[in-house]
Design a protein around this motif. Structure first.
Motif, short mmCIF file in Angstrom:
data_model
loop_
_atom_site.label_atom_id
_atom_site.label_comp_id
_atom_site.label_asym_id
_atom_site.label_seq_id
_atom_site.Cartn_x
_atom_site.Cartn_y
_atom_site.Cartn_z
N LEU A 15 65.01 34.89 38.61
CA LEU A 15 64.86 36.50 39.22
C LEU A 15 63.44 36.96 38.62
O LEU A 15 63.25 38.17 39.47
N ALA A 18 61.75 36.37 41.80
CA ALA A 18 62.32 37.20 42.79
C ALA A 18 61.59 38.71 42.71
O ALA A 18 61.36 39.32 43.81
N GLN A 19 61.46 39.15 41.43
CA GLN A 19 61.00 40.75 41.08
C GLN A 19 59.68 40.32 41.61
O GLN A 19 59.09 41.59 41.97
N TYR A 21 58.43 38.70 43.99
CA TYR A 21 58.15 38.05 45.53
C TYR A 21 57.35 38.77 46.20
O TYR A 21 57.20 40.17 46.25
N LEU A 67 59.20 31.87 45.14
CA LEU A 67 60.59 31.54 45.92
C LEU A 67 60.26 31.12 47.31
O LEU A 67 59.18 31.58 47.86
N PRO A 71 64.63 36.53 48.37
CA PRO A 71 65.72 36.73 47.26
C PRO A 71 67.08 36.97 48.05
O PRO A 71 67.86 36.82 47.42
N GLU A 72 67.16 37.54 49.43
CA GLU A 72 68.34 37.59 49.85
C GLU A 72 69.14 36.40 50.10
O GLU A 72 70.29 36.33 50.30
N SER A 128 73.64 37.13 45.41
CA SER A 128 72.05 36.78 45.93
C SER A 128 71.23 37.35 44.72
O SER A 128 71.33 38.32 44.11
N LEU A 129 70.13 36.58 44.73
CA LEU A 129 69.15 37.29 43.72
C LEU A 129 68.69 38.43 44.00
O LEU A 129 68.49 39.35 43.21
N ALA A 130 68.42 39.06 45.37
CA ALA A 130 68.39 40.32 45.81
C ALA A 130 69.39 41.27 45.27
O ALA A 130 69.01 42.35 44.76
N CYS A 133 68.57 41.78 41.58
CA CYS A 133 67.39 42.93 41.55
C CYS A 133 67.65 44.27 41.73
O CYS A 133 67.19 45.03 41.12
#
Lengths: 144, 144
Positions: A15, A18-19, A21, A67, A71-72, A128-130, A133
């Motif tokens: 994560l 992801a943040q 990304y 990633l 992230p989606e 999802s990771l998104a 977030c």
DNA sequence: CTAAACCCGAGTAATTAACTATAGTTTCAA
DNA sequence: TTGAAACTATAGTTAATTACTCGGGTTTAG
């Protein structure tokens, strides 16, 4: 019934990626510091995640991790399965190659574990990771 | 992410008691033999279940164990919580007295573990021992 | 060429899991 | 009244797993 720190820490780290990304890779050290994780230990987790194709690495100065997909497109379930193995509350209903015991046909408890497995997998594969977030952003906004 | 054999074996044993629910107690040895479990080990599980009030024991010859309440009134979750502890995919979202880490407020992964915990608890608490016995009976009938 | 960063494999201490064992107590029934 | 069936309690043991820790590599920007 616990997840190990692999799944726990690994998800935190993912994560973090992801943040952040974007175009430039994030060095492991900075992830470890932000998330307060042992760098040595995190290295192992990132190795697993890289070999599984969830993250990419860039070597050398200015290198780091990022990633492999936006992230989606990465589900919590993807991360957890890499780090913790297939979802399986008990071995005989393992998602992959279950070692069924000789009592599988008439094992009376089986239905419970199957339902549980599917329920767990359902949750992990629906986020999802998104999603996370976004949730975190909202949370921060609502606290302002 | 696994349940230990305590939960696994313990549920088997409880279902054995449910299937033999009636006036007379069932000796541990016969449960162990039918379910192919170590008697020594099962003894420990039954001790935990007895102290938690889920089963009753009768000492002496002709003694044994029996459910403390009818199978309809015992949920899988009751059994699992006695043998495995409170539902908690990670410690910080433990059902009982969670040891929240210092990052609890802004921990980004928290929402995942909460959802997972509630999903697991939901499944475990929605199934009674009687439900499973009925399912097993149906299964046997449909195989005839 | 050097320092930042990833890569790889091994080692290790502590905990937990899964039994195993032993000595004791209760109770029925012959 | 006594012996065996059955539960009770507690302690020991072995193997596996967890959660790191460490040391030495290789790559690459500047």
């Amino acid at each position: 019934m616990r997840f190990s720190t692999k799944g726990h820490y690994g998800l935190k780290a993912m994560l973090d990626l992801a943040q952040h990304y974007g175009a430039v890779p994030v060095p492991l050290k900075s992830v470890a510091q932000r998330q307060r994780l042992s760098g040595y230990y995190l290295e192992q987790l990132f190795t697993m995640l890289r070999k599984a194709g969830l993250i990419k690495s860039v070597r050398g100065v200015q290198g780091g991790y990022m990633l492999a997909r936006p992230p989606e497109e990465i589900k919590v379930g993807d991360v957890i399965r890499v780090l913790e193995g297939p979802v399986a509350p008990v071995e005989c209903v393992n998602e992959v190659e279950p070692k069924e015991c000789d009592q599988a046909d008439y094992c009376i408890t089986r239905i419970v574990w199957v339902k549980l497995r599917d329920s767990i997998a359902g949750v992990l594969d629906s986020i999802s990771l998104a999603d996370i977030c976004r949730g975190a952003q909202k949370n921060q906004q609502s606290q302002e």
